[in-house]
Design a protein around this motif. Structure first.
Motif, PDB file in Angstrom:
ATOM      1  N   PRO A  13       0.794  -1.228   0.000  1.00  0.00           N
ATOM      2  CA  PRO A  13       0.000   0.000   0.000  1.00  0.00           C
ATOM      3  C   PRO A  13       0.824   1.275   0.000  1.00  0.00           C
ATOM      4  O   PRO A  13       0.246   2.363  -0.031  1.00  0.00           O
ATOM      5  CB  PRO A  13      -0.771  -0.111   1.325  1.00  0.00           C
ATOM      6  CG  PRO A  13       0.150  -0.863   2.225  1.00  0.00           C
ATOM      7  CD  PRO A  13       0.894  -1.838   1.342  1.00  0.00           C
ATOM      8  N   TYR A  14       2.162   1.188   0.007  1.00  0.00           N
ATOM      9  CA  TYR A  14       2.968   2.360   0.342  1.00  0.00           C
ATOM     10  C   TYR A  14       2.881   3.470  -0.700  1.00  0.00           C
ATOM     11  O   TYR A  14       2.718   4.641  -0.368  1.00  0.00           O
ATOM     12  CB  TYR A  14       4.411   1.930   0.605  1.00  0.00           C
ATOM     13  CG  TYR A  14       4.473   0.767   1.572  1.00  0.00           C
ATOM     14  CD1 TYR A  14       3.866   0.855   2.825  1.00  0.00           C
ATOM     15  CD2 TYR A  14       5.060  -0.437   1.217  1.00  0.00           C
ATOM     16  CE1 TYR A  14       3.862  -0.217   3.705  1.00  0.00           C
ATOM     17  CE2 TYR A  14       5.069  -1.518   2.091  1.00  0.00           C
ATOM     18  CZ  TYR A  14       4.471  -1.406   3.331  1.00  0.00           C
ATOM     19  OH  TYR A  14       4.464  -2.469   4.186  1.00  0.00           O
ATOM     20  N   GLY A  16       0.477   3.965  -2.835  1.00  0.00           N
ATOM     21  CA  GLY A  16      -0.893   4.479  -2.776  1.00  0.00           C
ATOM     22  C   GLY A  16      -1.100   5.412  -1.598  1.00  0.00           C
ATOM     23  O   GLY A  16      -1.766   6.449  -1.720  1.00  0.00           O
ATOM     24  N   GLN A  17      -0.519   5.072  -0.457  1.00  0.00           N
ATOM     25  CA  GLN A  17      -0.655   5.940   0.719  1.00  0.00           C
ATOM     26  C   GLN A  17       0.047   7.279   0.502  1.00  0.00           C
ATOM     27  O   GLN A  17      -0.450   8.331   0.903  1.00  0.00           O
ATOM     28  CB  GLN A  17      -0.077   5.230   1.947  1.00  0.00           C
ATOM     29  CG  GLN A  17      -0.917   4.031   2.386  1.00  0.00           C
ATOM     30  CD  GLN A  17      -0.295   3.292   3.549  1.00  0.00           C
ATOM     31  OE1 GLN A  17       0.760   2.678   3.411  1.00  0.00           O
ATOM     32  NE2 GLN A  17      -0.935   3.334   4.698  1.00  0.00           N
ATOM     33  N   ALA A  20      -2.267   9.294  -1.777  1.00  0.00           N
ATOM     34  CA  ALA A  20      -3.445   9.795  -1.067  1.00  0.00           C
ATOM     35  C   ALA A  20      -3.063  11.022  -0.252  1.00  0.00           C
ATOM     36  O   ALA A  20      -3.801  12.014  -0.216  1.00  0.00           O
ATOM     37  CB  ALA A  20      -4.025   8.696  -0.178  1.00  0.00           C
ATOM     38  N   SER A 119       4.390   9.188  11.996  1.00  0.00           N
ATOM     39  CA  SER A 119       4.737   7.811  12.357  1.00  0.00           C
ATOM     40  C   SER A 119       6.255   7.702  12.379  1.00  0.00           C
ATOM     41  O   SER A 119       6.967   8.522  11.811  1.00  0.00           O
ATOM     42  CB  SER A 119       4.150   6.832  11.334  1.00  0.00           C
ATOM     43  OG  SER A 119       4.834   6.956  10.096  1.00  0.00           O
ATOM     44  N   ARG A 120       6.753   6.647  13.025  1.00  0.00           N
ATOM     45  CA  ARG A 120       8.208   6.512  13.147  1.00  0.00           C
ATOM     46  C   ARG A 120       8.817   5.861  11.923  1.00  0.00           C
ATOM     47  O   ARG A 120      10.029   5.912  11.729  1.00  0.00           O
ATOM     48  CB  ARG A 120       8.536   5.698  14.394  1.00  0.00           C
ATOM     49  CG  ARG A 120       8.033   6.408  15.652  1.00  0.00           C
ATOM     50  CD  ARG A 120       8.315   5.610  16.902  1.00  0.00           C
ATOM     51  NE  ARG A 120       9.737   5.630  17.242  1.00  0.00           N
ATOM     52  CZ  ARG A 120      10.225   5.107  18.367  1.00  0.00           C
ATOM     53  NH1 ARG A 120       9.414   4.539  19.230  1.00  0.00           N
ATOM     54  NH2 ARG A 120      11.512   5.146  18.611  1.00  0.00           N
ATOM     55  N   SER A 121       8.020   5.213  11.097  1.00  0.00           N
ATOM     56  CA  SER A 121       8.603   4.445   9.996  1.00  0.00           C
ATOM     57  C   SER A 121       8.147   4.891   8.601  1.00  0.00           C
ATOM     58  O   SER A 121       8.609   4.347   7.613  1.00  0.00           O
ATOM     59  CB  SER A 121       8.265   2.957  10.172  1.00  0.00           C
ATOM     60  OG  SER A 121       6.869   2.771  10.252  1.00  0.00           O
ATOM     61  N   PHE A 122       7.255   5.876   8.499  1.00  0.00           N
ATOM     62  CA  PHE A 122       6.769   6.237   7.163  1.00  0.00           C
ATOM     63  C   PHE A 122       6.761   7.768   6.991  1.00  0.00           C
ATOM     64  O   PHE A 122       5.715   8.385   6.866  1.00  0.00           O
ATOM     65  CB  PHE A 122       5.371   5.654   6.939  1.00  0.00           C
ATOM     66  CG  PHE A 122       4.971   5.538   5.485  1.00  0.00           C
ATOM     67  CD1 PHE A 122       5.774   6.009   4.463  1.00  0.00           C
ATOM     68  CD2 PHE A 122       3.763   4.946   5.124  1.00  0.00           C
ATOM     69  CE1 PHE A 122       5.403   5.901   3.131  1.00  0.00           C
ATOM     70  CE2 PHE A 122       3.376   4.822   3.785  1.00  0.00           C
ATOM     71  CZ  PHE A 122       4.205   5.313   2.797  1.00  0.00           C
ATOM     72  N   ARG A 125       5.039   9.368   3.713  1.00  0.00           N
ATOM     73  CA  ARG A 125       3.617   9.720   3.763  1.00  0.00           C
ATOM     74  C   ARG A 125       3.340  10.892   4.701  1.00  0.00           C
ATOM     75  O   ARG A 125       2.574  11.796   4.371  1.00  0.00           O
ATOM     76  CB  ARG A 125       2.835   8.484   4.240  1.00  0.00           C
ATOM     77  CG  ARG A 125       1.347   8.707   4.410  1.00  0.00           C
ATOM     78  CD  ARG A 125       0.698   7.539   5.161  1.00  0.00           C
ATOM     79  NE  ARG A 125       1.172   7.489   6.537  1.00  0.00           N
ATOM     80  CZ  ARG A 125       0.864   6.526   7.414  1.00  0.00           C
ATOM     81  NH1 ARG A 125       0.085   5.519   7.041  1.00  0.00           N
ATOM     82  NH2 ARG A 125       1.334   6.551   8.639  1.00  0.00           N
TER      83      ARG A 125
END
Lengths: 242, 242, 242
Positions: A13-14, A16-17, A20, A119-122, A125
């Motif tokens: 999903p990355y 796409g996220q 978005a 978030s800590r990992s993305f 986004r």
């Protein structure tokens, strides 16, 4: 136009996220997927590849580029770079080094803005996408401008004499710009000496050669074959101009 | 709407570069990626596949289609075709043969326009994309009209009795339109005789059959399995209607 | 915004055909590809994955979601669900179960509308896409409203203690929301007991751990490695919180 350059892959999903998040902030803006298979976890090879691809994009373009093995590392600051009329947003791990050094009067900002939820990992986004969308809307970089010499690595060469990408067809791209190399030069790679050709049609079937690809890089190819298999090439392999 | 049909793969920068070129010339236009895994280096199989897919696209659509093993060959001219209200732009290597022959009153132009910068290996980006964008904007084909009979191959069959594509699920598409075949016909392929079914649910688990797929082609499938593995099928394999 | 969530893969014409159908009905609408590699033929794992991804999408979003091994089965009705301000269109095989149950006051419609041409194998293109486009244009669901308790499965758990997806990097996502699990809990999976970490950087190279991913799910990862290979994980494997 916002152009995406990542090592996320098309799977999952990355991507796409990311889109978005962009569309929420900049509805109606064109988004182009340039690559999602940039050399994985490899900001150095990616930096030379990115620099070769940006010129055909219009002035004012925004590149959202994420190749970021160190996400979560506090030393790795988020950055905005302005180079030759184009914007770049992503981690300051060297990914924009080559673009910045090759351009005239590049500018560099450390992003100080933080989103309400990070978030800590993305960071792609949550942090880079909203910043890219703002730049695309014409807003200034939400950060603190820095002298370029404080932020750019000086231990990387002008051109990288290595394989930086293997494409879908098995062609091996190098970090060398063809314009900087003599047409009669031989390329030493994988124990072979390759000569230059203009196109695939100029060499025999199964023959390996080098040529200037459509982005200006030296590329190693085999007519009607795969250069990566024939010459056992991988990202990071050294090439030598002789 | 501009629809892309290529054998570039999703990997690498090529599809993104194509789109950037389109957006530069035709901002705001919808771009649909129909396929980027058309039968690689295989304009003949691709031609039958493309022809099966175009009908659901609205009149006025522009197809930018590139399956072009001969890029750089001076005999291979760039072409624009107008067929049943839709436009096609790409190499004249047979890729538009089936679309043209099956349509009423198709028109054919050799593209004579040249861009200011034409790379030797990426005509999709440098030549076909700007032409496609112009057609989408309503401009006439930038070339010289030719009589169709001068440009179309007459040595290809109306329908191709071969496997032309293996999809993500292992189903094997043929170049045969189901509407031209009797419902009770058997299909001989890979040493097996297959009968027709309406859908997957009509046959037992693991059973192979043929059916009319959602694009009107005869497709070979296995309920809850992969037809390509079970029957050892590949692109180019002959099928026979008995 | 229309968001696509399918198990079609990026290969072949299917995603492109879906988009062409959407653009025909809703020109100018933004389309986001969230995933095309949802767990293949697995509506249950897909349901937990979808539910974890929807919250970051704006109110009014329409999800066109197709993971539909039973296409053609008359028991499997097409459905529209409205949950927490977002719309969902697809098969009623459980794919919207988790979204519906976790939301407040979800509504459910059986789609009674039929398109002029409905293929037997591609309801995504022929039925679900036009319905999704109408919802995105603000039209009401073209069907009959049903009491939710008539349509939702009650034999599925609130959270699924299984691997539901393996991503591009080899990380294994579970159907467990991290917010529902104690920070000090151990995760038993593949014969190993894993402890929680905040990010990759907090554990040694090659070490396996669990963390809350950027969508709120418990995810199993290995610092600088692939969790799926190291722990031999696949979709459907049980995990246990201890």
């Amino acid at each position: 136009m916002i152009t995406l350059f990542t090592d996320f892959g098309w799977e999952g999903p990355y991507v796409g996220q990311l889109k978005a998040a962009l569309i929420r902030e900049a509805p109606g803006l064109a988004i182009v997927d340039l690559m999602h298979d940039a050399p994985v976890f490899n900001p150095r090879a990616s930096a030379y590849l990115l620099a070769a691809l940006v010129e055909e994009f219009p002035l004012g373009s925004v590149f959202l580029a994420v190749v970021d093995p160190g996400v979560g590392d506090p030393e790795r600051r988020p950055a905005v770079v302005h180079a030759d009329g184009r914007w770049f947003v992503g981690p300051d791990n060297g990914l924009f080094n080559v673009v910045a050094i090759r351009s005239s009067r590049p500018q560099w900002w450390d992003i100080t803005w933080q989103p309400p939820h990070l978030s800590r990992s993305f960071h792609g986004r949550d942090l880079f996408a909203p910043v890219a969308a703002r730049l695309a809307r014409g807003e200034p970089p939400p950060g603190k401008q820095r002298a370029l010499e404080q932020r750019v690595r000086t231990d990387w060469p002008d051109d990288l004499a290595e394989i930086i990408y293997i494409d879908h067809f098995g062609n091996a791209l190098t970090g060398l710009r063809a314009a900087c190399v003599n047409d009669t030069a031989e390329l030493q790679v994988g124990g072979c000496a390759l000569r230059r050709a203009g196109t695939f049609a100029e060499v025999g079937s199964g023959e390996a050669f080098w040529y200037e690809n459509s982005s200006g890089l030296i590329e190693i190819a085999v007519n009607q074959g795969r250069a990566d298999k024939l010459l056992h090439l991988g990202i990071g392999d050294a090439v030598e101009v002789a």
